[in-house]
Write a protein that holds these residues in place. Structure first.
Motif, PDB file in Angstrom:
ATOM      1  N   MET A   1       0.776  -1.160  -0.105  1.00 27.70           N
ATOM      2  CA  MET A   1      -0.170  -0.064  -0.194  1.00 27.70           C
ATOM      3  C   MET A   1       0.854   1.220   0.051  1.00 27.70           C
ATOM      4  O   MET A   1       1.676   1.301   0.892  1.00 27.70           O
ATOM      5  CB  MET A   1      -0.836  -0.054   1.238  1.00 27.70           C
ATOM      6  CG  MET A   1      -1.725   1.244   1.586  1.00 27.70           C
ATOM      7  SD  MET A   1      -2.718   1.046   2.890  1.00 27.70           S
ATOM      8  CE  MET A   1      -4.252   0.229   2.185  1.00 27.70           C
ATOM      9  N   ASP A   2       0.562   2.179  -0.754  1.00 28.48           N
ATOM     10  CA  ASP A   2       1.314   3.384  -1.053  1.00 28.48           C
ATOM     11  C   ASP A   2       0.969   4.386   0.284  1.00 28.48           C
ATOM     12  O   ASP A   2      -0.160   4.622   0.639  1.00 28.48           O
ATOM     13  CB  ASP A   2       1.072   4.410  -2.251  1.00 28.48           C
ATOM     14  CG  ASP A   2       1.832   3.495  -3.386  1.00 28.48           C
ATOM     15  OD1 ASP A   2       2.687   2.893  -3.224  1.00 28.48           O
ATOM     16  OD2 ASP A   2       1.359   3.600  -4.391  1.00 28.48           O
ATOM     17  N   TYR A   3       2.122   4.931   0.859  1.00 31.82           N
ATOM     18  CA  TYR A   3       1.889   5.672   2.150  1.00 31.82           C
ATOM     19  C   TYR A   3       1.578   7.036   1.577  1.00 31.82           C
ATOM     20  O   TYR A   3       2.259   7.660   0.627  1.00 31.82           O
ATOM     21  CB  TYR A   3       3.027   5.724   3.189  1.00 31.82           C
ATOM     22  CG  TYR A   3       3.074   6.614   4.307  1.00 31.82           C
ATOM     23  CD1 TYR A   3       2.026   6.339   5.269  1.00 31.82           C
ATOM     24  CD2 TYR A   3       4.054   7.688   4.344  1.00 31.82           C
ATOM     25  CE1 TYR A   3       2.016   7.426   6.335  1.00 31.82           C
ATOM     26  CE2 TYR A   3       4.042   8.387   5.481  1.00 31.82           C
ATOM     27  CZ  TYR A   3       2.925   7.991   6.256  1.00 31.82           C
ATOM     28  OH  TYR A   3       3.008   9.065   7.581  1.00 31.82           O
TER      29      TYR A   3
ATOM     30  N   GLU B   1       4.791  -1.130   9.857  1.00 29.58           N
ATOM     31  CA  GLU B   1       3.319  -1.274  10.040  1.00 29.58           C
ATOM     32  C   GLU B   1       2.792  -0.138  10.710  1.00 29.58           C
ATOM     33  O   GLU B   1       3.496   0.308  11.911  1.00 29.58           O
ATOM     34  CB  GLU B   1       2.942  -2.628  11.085  1.00 29.58           C
ATOM     35  CG  GLU B   1       3.012  -3.755  10.297  1.00 29.58           C
ATOM     36  CD  GLU B   1       2.092  -4.075   9.151  1.00 29.58           C
ATOM     37  OE1 GLU B   1       0.888  -3.734   9.431  1.00 29.58           O
ATOM     38  OE2 GLU B   1       2.289  -4.625   8.107  1.00 29.58           O
TER      39      GLU B   1
ATOM     40  N   ALA C   1       9.174   2.652   6.658  1.00 33.05           N
ATOM     41  CA  ALA C   1       8.658   1.400   6.262  1.00 33.05           C
ATOM     42  C   ALA C   1       8.366   0.638   7.429  1.00 33.05           C
ATOM     43  O   ALA C   1       8.940   0.885   8.471  1.00 33.05           O
ATOM     44  CB  ALA C   1       9.882   0.593   5.604  1.00 33.05           C
TER      45      ALA C   1
ATOM     46  N   SER D   1       8.174   0.349  12.833  1.00 29.45           N
ATOM     47  CA  SER D   1       9.135   0.422  11.875  1.00 29.45           C
ATOM     48  C   SER D   1      10.281  -0.435  12.678  1.00 29.45           C
ATOM     49  O   SER D   1      10.595  -0.748  13.594  1.00 29.45           O
ATOM     50  CB  SER D   1       9.338   1.938  11.559  1.00 29.45           C
ATOM     51  OG  SER D   1       9.733   2.594  12.761  1.00 29.45           O
TER      52      SER D   1
ATOM     53  N   THR E   1       0.456  -1.011   5.818  1.00 33.84           N
ATOM     54  CA  THR E   1       1.865  -1.208   5.895  1.00 33.84           C
ATOM     55  C   THR E   1       2.598  -0.289   4.714  1.00 33.84           C
ATOM     56  O   THR E   1       1.977  -0.269   3.701  1.00 33.84           O
ATOM     57  CB  THR E   1       2.394  -2.728   5.297  1.00 33.84           C
ATOM     58  OG1 THR E   1       1.557  -3.524   6.325  1.00 33.84           O
ATOM     59  CG2 THR E   1       3.630  -3.026   5.372  1.00 33.84           C
ATOM     60  N   ILE E   2       3.777   0.428   5.234  1.00 30.94           N
ATOM     61  CA  ILE E   2       4.405   1.219   4.259  1.00 30.94           C
ATOM     62  C   ILE E   2       5.573   0.178   4.071  1.00 30.94           C
ATOM     63  O   ILE E   2       6.392  -0.404   4.671  1.00 30.94           O
ATOM     64  CB  ILE E   2       5.319   2.454   4.973  1.00 30.94           C
ATOM     65  CG1 ILE E   2       4.240   3.096   5.637  1.00 30.94           C
ATOM     66  CG2 ILE E   2       6.141   3.108   4.081  1.00 30.94           C
ATOM     67  CD1 ILE E   2       4.654   4.247   6.666  1.00 30.94           C
ATOM     68  N   THR E   3       5.784  -0.111   2.549  1.00 31.51           N
ATOM     69  CA  THR E   3       6.620  -1.007   1.845  1.00 31.51           C
ATOM     70  C   THR E   3       8.244  -0.761   2.223  1.00 31.51           C
ATOM     71  O   THR E   3       8.444   0.324   2.307  1.00 31.51           O
ATOM     72  CB  THR E   3       6.475  -1.406   0.442  1.00 31.51           C
ATOM     73  OG1 THR E   3       6.478  -0.270  -0.077  1.00 31.51           O
ATOM     74  CG2 THR E   3       5.193  -2.094   0.294  1.00 31.51           C
ATOM     75  N   GLU E   4       8.850  -1.726   2.303  1.00 31.79           N
ATOM     76  CA  GLU E   4      10.215  -1.801   2.706  1.00 31.79           C
ATOM     77  C   GLU E   4      10.864  -0.830   1.369  1.00 31.79           C
ATOM     78  O   GLU E   4      10.449  -1.012   0.384  1.00 31.79           O
ATOM     79  CB  GLU E   4      11.112  -3.110   2.572  1.00 31.79           C
ATOM     80  CG  GLU E   4      12.133  -2.909   3.255  1.00 31.79           C
ATOM     81  CD  GLU E   4      12.154  -2.756   4.727  1.00 31.79           C
ATOM     82  OE1 GLU E   4      13.198  -2.199   5.076  1.00 31.79           O
ATOM     83  OE2 GLU E   4      11.147  -3.086   5.546  1.00 31.79           O
ATOM     84  N   GLY E   5      11.891   0.150   1.859  1.00 30.85           N
ATOM     85  CA  GLY E   5      12.541   0.941   0.982  1.00 30.85           C
ATOM     86  C   GLY E   5      11.792   2.175   0.726  1.00 30.85           C
ATOM     87  O   GLY E   5      12.401   3.252   0.422  1.00 30.85           O
ATOM     88  N   GLN E   6      10.520   2.329   1.187  1.00 25.85           N
ATOM     89  CA  GLN E   6       9.753   3.644   1.303  1.00 25.85           C
ATOM     90  C   GLN E   6      10.042   4.497   2.864  1.00 25.85           C
ATOM     91  O   GLN E   6      10.562   3.896   3.719  1.00 25.85           O
ATOM     92  CB  GLN E   6       8.349   3.528   1.013  1.00 25.85           C
ATOM     93  CG  GLN E   6       7.962   3.290  -0.130  1.00 25.85           C
ATOM     94  CD  GLN E   6       6.336   3.259  -0.404  1.00 25.85           C
ATOM     95  OE1 GLN E   6       5.757   3.163   0.695  1.00 25.85           O
ATOM     96  NE2 GLN E   6       6.074   3.667  -1.460  1.00 25.85           N
TER      97      GLN E   6
END
Length: 137
Positions: free
Chosen positions: A1-3, A86, A84, A26, A76-81
């Motif tokens: 999901m995009d933050y 929950e 990152a 995080s 969830t903010i995906t890894e790399g953003q």
């Protein structure tokens, strides 16, 4: 999901001031205090959580302005953003500003869990982005 995150441009201010406290799991778990002001969310990372009674002081690190859409974000903010991990909403509601100055912010939270008067004071000895968050009587 995009933050929906750190692009606050173009959002309108509503007359009702809202706040949210996110539980952010995080790399370094913490809570995020976010106060609506002038069309953006003013945000602080609070590593040890929001104080729930007078006398407790908590470090609050200015994490910059965020878009109003973050108020309702949970996921969830995906890894790399940026940020990152929950994120879940721990509390939300409205707040009233008593005073907002460069060095000190006084406000009253009216949420489900957090209610009462709080103060954010710059903590210059610790760093440029550091504040102390306290609940007052």
């Amino acid at each position: 999901m995009d933050y929906p995150g750190n692009d606050p441009a173009g959002e309108k201010t509503e007359s009702l001031q809202r706040f949210v406290v996110h539980c952010h799991r995080s790399k370094t778990p913490h809570y995020d205090l976010r106060l609506e002001r002038h069309g953006v969310l003013k945000c602080w990372a609070v590593p040890k959580g929001i104080p729930d009674h007078p006398g407790l002081r908590r470090l609050a690190i200015d994490s910059g302005d965020h878009a109003l859409s973050v108020l309702d974000f949970s996921g969830t903010i995906t890894e790399g953003q940026y940020g990152a991990g929950e994120i879940s909403i721990y509390d939300s509601g409205t707040y009233e500003t008593e005073s907002w100055k460069d060095e000190k912010i006084v406000f009253v939270l009216n949420g489900r869990k957090f209610k009462g008067r709080y103060v954010l004071v710059r903590f210059k000895k610790a760093g440029d982005k550091d504040w102390l968050l306290m609940k007052t009587r």
